[in-house]
Design a protein around this motif. Structure first.
Motif, mmCIF file in Angstrom:
data_model
loop_
_atom_site.group_PDB
_atom_site.id
_atom_site.type_symbol
_atom_site.label_atom_id
_atom_site.label_comp_id
_atom_site.label_asym_id
_atom_site.label_seq_id
_atom_site.Cartn_x
_atom_site.Cartn_y
_atom_site.Cartn_z
ATOM 1 N N GLY A 97 23.683 54.626 -9.683
ATOM 2 C CA GLY A 97 23.093 53.772 -8.900
ATOM 3 C C GLY A 97 21.448 54.141 -7.977
ATOM 4 N N GLY A 98 21.002 54.725 -8.546
ATOM 5 C CA GLY A 98 20.131 55.678 -7.974
ATOM 6 C C GLY A 98 18.464 55.264 -7.458
ATOM 7 N N SER A 99 18.564 54.429 -7.857
ATOM 8 C CA SER A 99 17.382 53.016 -7.649
ATOM 9 C C SER A 99 16.841 52.386 -6.173
ATOM 10 C CB SER A 99 16.720 52.742 -8.927
ATOM 11 O OG SER A 99 17.726 50.575 -8.580
ATOM 12 N N ARG A 100 18.353 52.385 -5.895
ATOM 13 C CA ARG A 100 18.410 51.550 -4.315
ATOM 14 C C ARG A 100 18.676 51.947 -3.364
ATOM 15 N NH1 ARG A 100 19.696 45.529 -4.971
ATOM 16 N NH2 ARG A 100 21.375 45.725 -5.888
ATOM 17 N N GLY A 101 18.542 51.727 -2.026
ATOM 18 C CA GLY A 101 20.170 52.045 -1.197
ATOM 19 C C GLY A 101 20.033 53.165 -0.887
ATOM 20 N N ILE A 102 21.408 52.660 -0.352
ATOM 21 C CA ILE A 102 22.450 54.566 -0.696
ATOM 22 C C ILE A 102 21.681 55.157 -2.056
ATOM 23 C CG2 ILE A 102 24.819 55.931 0.021
ATOM 24 C CD1 ILE A 102 25.485 53.373 1.386
ATOM 25 N N GLY A 103 21.798 54.669 -3.258
ATOM 26 C CA GLY A 103 21.950 55.860 -4.055
ATOM 27 C C GLY A 103 20.179 56.054 -4.037
ATOM 28 N N GLU A 150 21.336 54.375 8.391
ATOM 29 C CA GLU A 150 20.332 54.419 8.340
ATOM 30 C C GLU A 150 21.062 54.911 6.284
ATOM 31 O OE1 GLU A 150 17.009 53.280 7.985
ATOM 32 O OE2 GLU A 150 18.007 52.506 9.785
ATOM 33 N N PRO A 151 20.579 54.532 5.311
ATOM 34 C CA PRO A 151 20.615 55.458 4.040
ATOM 35 C C PRO A 151 21.213 56.718 4.202
ATOM 36 C CG PRO A 151 19.210 53.273 3.384
ATOM 37 C CD PRO A 151 19.241 52.986 4.930
ATOM 38 N N SER A 152 19.774 56.979 5.032
ATOM 39 C CA SER A 152 19.993 58.999 4.809
ATOM 40 C C SER A 152 20.964 59.396 5.873
ATOM 41 C CB SER A 152 18.226 58.825 5.120
ATOM 42 O OG SER A 152 18.232 58.652 6.545
ATOM 43 N N GLU A 153 21.785 58.506 6.475
ATOM 44 C CA GLU A 153 21.993 59.514 7.007
ATOM 45 C C GLU A 153 24.061 59.094 6.284
ATOM 46 O OE1 GLU A 153 21.626 57.414 11.514
ATOM 47 O OE2 GLU A 153 22.200 56.139 10.644
ATOM 48 N N ILE A 154 24.065 58.186 5.349
ATOM 49 C CA ILE A 154 24.724 58.157 4.844
ATOM 50 C C ILE A 154 25.113 59.347 3.273
ATOM 51 C CG2 ILE A 154 26.678 56.575 2.819
ATOM 52 C CD1 ILE A 154 26.525 55.626 6.068
ATOM 53 N N ALA A 155 23.542 59.298 2.743
ATOM 54 C CA ALA A 155 23.188 60.279 2.160
ATOM 55 C C ALA A 155 23.350 61.897 2.533
ATOM 56 C CB ALA A 155 22.183 60.518 1.778
ATOM 57 N N ALA A 156 23.618 62.051 3.685
ATOM 58 C CA ALA A 156 23.767 63.197 4.298
ATOM 59 C C ALA A 156 25.875 63.733 3.778
ATOM 60 C CB ALA A 156 23.955 63.341 5.619
ATOM 61 N N GLY A 157 26.459 62.312 4.235
ATOM 62 C CA GLY A 157 27.307 63.002 3.782
ATOM 63 C C GLY A 157 27.379 63.398 2.614
ATOM 64 N N TYR A 158 27.285 62.672 1.330
ATOM 65 C CA TYR A 158 26.915 62.857 -0.290
ATOM 66 C C TYR A 158 26.719 64.138 -0.371
ATOM 67 C CZ TYR A 158 28.223 57.646 -1.351
ATOM 68 O OH TYR A 158 28.325 56.186 -1.746
ATOM 69 N N ALA A 159 25.701 64.496 0.849
ATOM 70 C CA ALA A 159 25.114 66.462 0.352
ATOM 71 C C ALA A 159 26.507 67.391 0.642
ATOM 72 C CB ALA A 159 24.310 66.233 0.987
ATOM 73 N N PHE A 160 26.978 66.726 1.478
ATOM 74 C CA PHE A 160 28.116 67.821 2.986
ATOM 75 C C PHE A 160 28.955 67.913 1.038
ATOM 76 C CE2 PHE A 160 32.731 67.544 4.669
ATOM 77 C CZ PHE A 160 32.593 69.203 4.706
ATOM 78 N N LEU A 161 29.481 66.838 0.549
ATOM 79 C CA LEU A 161 30.650 67.142 0.014
ATOM 80 C C LEU A 161 30.151 67.581 -1.242
ATOM 81 C CD1 LEU A 161 32.716 63.698 1.036
ATOM 82 C CD2 LEU A 161 33.331 65.748 1.621
ATOM 83 N N GLN A 164 34.842 58.641 5.575
ATOM 84 C CA GLN A 164 34.497 57.771 6.019
ATOM 85 C C GLN A 164 33.021 58.024 7.278
ATOM 86 O OE1 GLN A 164 36.903 54.637 8.435
ATOM 87 N NE2 GLN A 164 37.873 54.336 6.280
ATOM 88 N N VAL A 165 31.900 57.441 6.647
ATOM 89 C CA VAL A 165 30.281 57.468 7.485
ATOM 90 C C VAL A 165 30.310 55.950 8.208
ATOM 91 C CG1 VAL A 165 27.779 58.860 7.301
ATOM 92 C CG2 VAL A 165 30.289 59.504 5.966
ATOM 93 N N ASP A 166 30.699 55.898 9.000
ATOM 94 C CA ASP A 166 30.656 54.390 9.491
ATOM 95 C C ASP A 166 30.215 53.569 10.989
ATOM 96 O OD1 ASP A 166 33.552 54.859 11.162
ATOM 97 O OD2 ASP A 166 35.240 53.851 10.122
ATOM 98 N N GLY A 167 30.046 55.323 11.711
ATOM 99 C CA GLY A 167 29.023 54.965 13.385
ATOM 100 C C GLY A 167 30.751 54.302 13.958
#
Length: 261
Positions: free
Chosen positions: A18-24, A230-241, A255-258
């Motif tokens: 799912g890497g072509s758009r959004g969070i991916g 922002e999608p980049s803020e969610i992506a930071a969680g993926y990068a951490f894990l 949970q990354v939910d503000g």
């Protein structure tokens, strides 16, 4: 981003479904920025996937785009095999492909159930199965849940169930994969500024408020940080894990939910 962060994935290879758009897409960007070579899986939007590959290449990164529908496990297997053939290894799986669904109980059909679970649940399970076959000790798997797995919204039963199942899979797979030295966790994003969120924002309102309240007002009142991510803020969680920083974290859903309340 510090120089240490930029090197966290140097010499490593990742697959992002799912890497072509959004969070991916944001996850793919983040991993490439930190040094990874990335295979971007996409279902139908070849133009967007190719554009992202070109963007990352212009920035000095190494990325390829591979068509794969995660609802068809064989296609996911082919995506992962292609990544291994291209990069010579697989260190990270970021499973971001998913479909949204809202409908009242009486309107849900068996076909709806099969489609949502085929993508959101079965697709992620078999992505893990194919990825683990190519991973060694230190491998990192990050699946995608949702805050909806632990919070009630009208008409969201089917989607929420598909994501709650992912959290259970992560918990149980952690014991099995821990013997191989591979961690498996999940991210549960809150509301995020993507095209999928824009299409469905009004569905998150209480039915009595539809037409009376703008979804943006609900965000301001129901989220501690008073905005979508922002999608980049969610992506930071993926990068951490996916990084060595989370080496002692497995079987958990972050949970990354503000500050959703």
């Amino acid at each position: 981003m510090s120089s240490a962060q930029k090197a966290r994935f140097e010499g490593k290879a990742a697959v992002v479904t799912g890497g072509s758009r959004g969070i991916g897409a944001a996850v793919a960007r983040r991993l490439v920025q930190e040094g990874a070579a990335v295979a971007i899986g996409y279902r139908g939007n070849k133009e967007a996937a190719d554009a992202l590959v070109a963007e990352l290449g212009d920035g000095g990164g190494h990325a390829i785009a591979v068509q794969a529908d995660v609802a068809v496990p064989e296609q996911t297997g082919a995506l992962i095999a292609r990544a291994v053939a291209e990069f010579g290894r697989l260190d990270v799986l970021a499973s971001c492909a998913g479909v949204e669904h809202f409908d009242a109980l009486e309107k849900i059909t068996p076909a709806d159930f099969d489609h949502v679970f085929a993508v959101n649940t079965r697709g992620q399970l078999f992505a893990v199965q194919h990825a683990v076959a190519h991973m060694s000790e230190g491998g990192r798997i990050v699946l995608t849940s949702s805050v909806s797995a632990s919070r009630a919204f009208f008409g969201h039963t089917l989607y929420a169930a598909s994501k709650a199942a992912v959290e259970s899979m992560v918990l149980n797979l952690s014991a099995e994969l821990g013997r191989k030295g591979i961690t498996v966790n999940a991210i549960a994003p809150g509301g995020t500024a993507t095209d999928m969120a824009a299409e469905n924002s009004s569905n998150y309102l209480h039915p009595d408020l539809v037409g009376k309240q703008d979804p943006s007002e609900w965000i301001e009142l129901g989220v501690a940080l008073r905005r979508l991510a922002e999608p980049s803020e969610i992506a930071a969680g993926y990068a951490f894990l996916a990084s060595a920083d989370a080496a002692y974290m497995t079987g958990r859903t972050l949970q990354v939910d503000g500050g959703l309340f």
